[in-house]
Scaffold this motif. Structure first.
Motif, mmCIF file in Angstrom:
data_model
loop_
_atom_site.group_PDB
_atom_site.id
_atom_site.type_symbol
_atom_site.label_atom_id
_atom_site.label_comp_id
_atom_site.label_asym_id
_atom_site.label_seq_id
_atom_site.Cartn_x
_atom_site.Cartn_y
_atom_site.Cartn_z
ATOM 1 N N THR A 144 0.855 -1.186 0.000
ATOM 2 C CA THR A 144 0.000 0.000 0.000
ATOM 3 C C THR A 144 0.886 1.230 0.000
ATOM 4 O OG1 THR A 144 -1.733 -1.160 1.233
ATOM 5 C CG2 THR A 144 -1.826 1.250 1.208
ATOM 6 N N GLY A 201 -3.400 3.760 -1.879
ATOM 7 C CA GLY A 201 -3.940 2.636 -2.639
ATOM 8 C C GLY A 201 -2.868 1.623 -2.996
ATOM 9 N N VAL A 214 -7.891 3.583 -2.275
ATOM 10 C CA VAL A 214 -8.803 3.243 -1.174
ATOM 11 C C VAL A 214 -9.138 4.490 -0.358
ATOM 12 C CG1 VAL A 214 -8.011 0.865 -1.029
ATOM 13 C CG2 VAL A 214 -6.858 2.614 0.337
#
Length: 243
Positions: free
Chosen positions: A155, A207, A228
């Motif tokens: 991430t 993300g 996200v």
């Protein structure tokens, strides 16, 4: 007043340079941080030269007034700077009073999709812990050229301003400079999974990387991030990434 034109221009230009480099961080809109000392020195030199030119002009004017043999001096004033030269003060005044903003989406959209040739290879491992903060340039390099696929399963968080295509596809974008804004090039990452904020807005996007295309292939550009979270942030003092 024409005899004071050069002095005024020097003083205004020097003051403008000192305003953006010594008394603020506005110079970061135009050049790399390492160039700050040179700007400060240049601004000081221009102010000193302007002061010297102004004092010299006053002295010469007084000497001329005391010289009875120069009653017709006004007839020879054509030797001084023409009035149109005063237009040169406008850019200095603009920089002093209304410093231009940093390059933004317009410059990014005008930038051709040109990237320096890089060889495919293995990149160093990313730091432990998620999300990992990356520059757009580093993210793009790893996405396009890292044979070790170091972005897989990680991430990441990217920061930049929003640009958008006519079809609605949007990107987090950053301009890269080697020396100053004149040599700026574009680095951008396509964002999927979140609604686009307004164009030019600065955002922090978290993300995961979505692979596409082959290593080093044109189809792999621009890299894609499945977002996200998208958070609005303030424009950083230094809006550019170093190339």
């Amino acid at each position: 007043m024409r005899r004071y034109g050069p002095a005024v221009l020097l003083l205004l230009t020097g003051a403008a340079i000192l305003r953006i480099s010594l008394f603020s961080e506005l110079y970061l809109r135009y050049v790399q941080p390492a160039l700050r000392p040179y700007l400060v020195v240049s601004g000081c030199v221009l102010v000193v030269l302007g002061a010297i030119a102004a004092v010299t002009g006053v002295v010469r004017r007084r000497e001329g007034a005391q010289d009875e043999g120069h009653e017709d001096a006004g007839c020879h004033d054509h030797g001084h700077s023409p009035r149109i030269a005063w237009l040169l003060t406008l850019p200095a005044l603009a920089l002093l009073l209304f410093p231009p903003p940093a390059l933004g989406s317009y410059s990014a959209e005008r930038e051709a999709e040109r990237r320096a040739e890089q060889g495919v290879g293995t990149f160093p491992a990313l730091p432990a812990g998620d999300p990992v903060e990356l520059t757009l340039d580093e993210f793009g390099s790893r996405a396009l050229y890292d044979s070790g696929r170091s972005l897989s399963g990680r991430t990441v968080r990217l920061t930049g301003f929003v640009t958008r295509d006519d079809d609605g596809t949007w990107y987090v974008t950053r301009l890269l400079i080697a020396c100053c804004a004149a040599d700026a090039s574009t680095s951008k990452v396509e964002i999927q999974g979140e609604v686009a904020p307004p164009v030019e807005a600065w955002v922090s996007v978290t993300g995961t990387w979505r692979p596409k295309g082959g290593l080093g292939a044109e189809a792999a550009w621009p890299p894609v991030l499945d977002a996200v979270a998208v958070r609005r942030v303030a424009e950083p003092a230094n809006p550019y990434e170093k190339r």
